[in-house]
Design a protein around this motif. Structure first.
Motif, PDB file in Angstrom:
ATOM      1  N   ARG A   6       1.042  40.601  36.519  1.00 33.04           N
ATOM      2  CA  ARG A   6       1.441  40.668  35.107  1.00 33.04           C
ATOM      3  C   ARG A   6       2.885  41.140  34.981  1.00 33.04           C
ATOM      4  O   ARG A   6       3.648  40.626  34.176  1.00 33.04           O
ATOM      5  N   LEU A   7       3.258  42.131  35.789  1.00 32.00           N
ATOM      6  CA  LEU A   7       4.633  42.627  35.745  1.00 32.00           C
ATOM      7  C   LEU A   7       5.618  41.535  36.150  1.00 32.00           C
ATOM      8  O   LEU A   7       6.663  41.375  35.512  1.00 32.00           O
ATOM      9  N   ALA A  51       4.763  49.433  29.848  1.00 33.06           N
ATOM     10  CA  ALA A  51       4.197  48.784  28.664  1.00 33.06           C
ATOM     11  C   ALA A  51       5.191  48.807  27.511  1.00 33.06           C
ATOM     12  O   ALA A  51       5.375  47.796  26.819  1.00 33.06           O
ATOM     13  N   GLU A  52       5.859  49.929  27.335  1.00 31.25           N
ATOM     14  CA  GLU A  52       6.857  50.032  26.252  1.00 31.25           C
ATOM     15  C   GLU A  52       8.047  49.114  26.522  1.00 31.25           C
ATOM     16  O   GLU A  52       8.527  48.430  25.616  1.00 31.25           O
ATOM     17  N   TYR A  60      -3.391  45.268  28.037  1.00 34.98           N
ATOM     18  CA  TYR A  60      -2.911  43.992  28.572  1.00 34.98           C
ATOM     19  C   TYR A  60      -2.349  44.188  29.974  1.00 34.98           C
ATOM     20  O   TYR A  60      -2.652  43.442  30.895  1.00 34.98           O
ATOM     21  N   LEU A  61      -1.521  45.205  30.120  1.00 37.86           N
ATOM     22  CA  LEU A  61      -0.898  45.458  31.409  1.00 37.86           C
ATOM     23  C   LEU A  61      -1.943  45.769  32.481  1.00 37.86           C
ATOM     24  O   LEU A  61      -1.808  45.348  33.627  1.00 37.86           O
ATOM     25  N   ARG A  67      -4.867  39.875  25.156  1.00 37.56           N
ATOM     26  CA  ARG A  67      -4.000  40.109  23.988  1.00 37.56           C
ATOM     27  C   ARG A  67      -2.876  41.048  24.372  1.00 37.56           C
ATOM     28  O   ARG A  67      -3.110  42.120  24.903  1.00 37.56           O
ATOM     29  N   ARG A  68      -1.665  40.649  24.067  1.00 36.27           N
ATOM     30  CA  ARG A  68      -0.496  41.467  24.421  1.00 36.27           C
ATOM     31  C   ARG A  68      -0.197  42.555  23.408  1.00 36.27           C
ATOM     32  O   ARG A  68       0.358  43.575  23.739  1.00 36.27           O
ATOM     33  N   GLU A  69      -0.560  42.309  22.141  1.00 33.53           N
ATOM     34  CA  GLU A  69      -0.160  43.206  21.078  1.00 33.53           C
ATOM     35  C   GLU A  69      -0.884  44.541  21.179  1.00 33.53           C
ATOM     36  O   GLU A  69      -2.025  44.628  21.596  1.00 33.53           O
ATOM     37  N   VAL A  70      -0.189  45.566  20.723  1.00 28.73           N
ATOM     38  CA  VAL A  70      -0.790  46.893  20.626  1.00 28.73           C
ATOM     39  C   VAL A  70      -1.653  46.914  19.380  1.00 28.73           C
ATOM     40  O   VAL A  70      -1.201  46.548  18.288  1.00 28.73           O
TER      41      VAL A  70
END
Length: 72
Positions: A6-7, A51-52, A60-61, A67-70
């Protein structure tokens, strides 16, 4: 998908190098490289910084959601 994968994907989307990401979150590039290669998990402080930096949720991470959104 592993955290490292993912990174890598997020870093490539932003067209950043490993060195740029490492410096942006305040860590050494070799340490970041090990995390991206799934040779260890980041501590909570670094995990939150990643994440930030990438603007994605911790879930997500960590691979617990697509879903990527917080969530708000």
């Amino acid at each position: 998908m592993e955290i490292g994968s993912r990174l890598k994907a997020l870093r490539k989307e932003r067209k950043e190098t490993q060195l740029q990401v490492a410096h942006a979150i305040g860590m050494g590039d070799r340490h970041y490289q090990r995390i991206e290669n799934d040779e260890g998990l980041p501590g909570l402080e670094i995990f939150c910084a990643l994440a930030e930096h990438f603007g994605v949720s911790l879930d997500y991470l960590a691979g617990r959601t697509d879903r990527r959104e917080v969530a708000r």
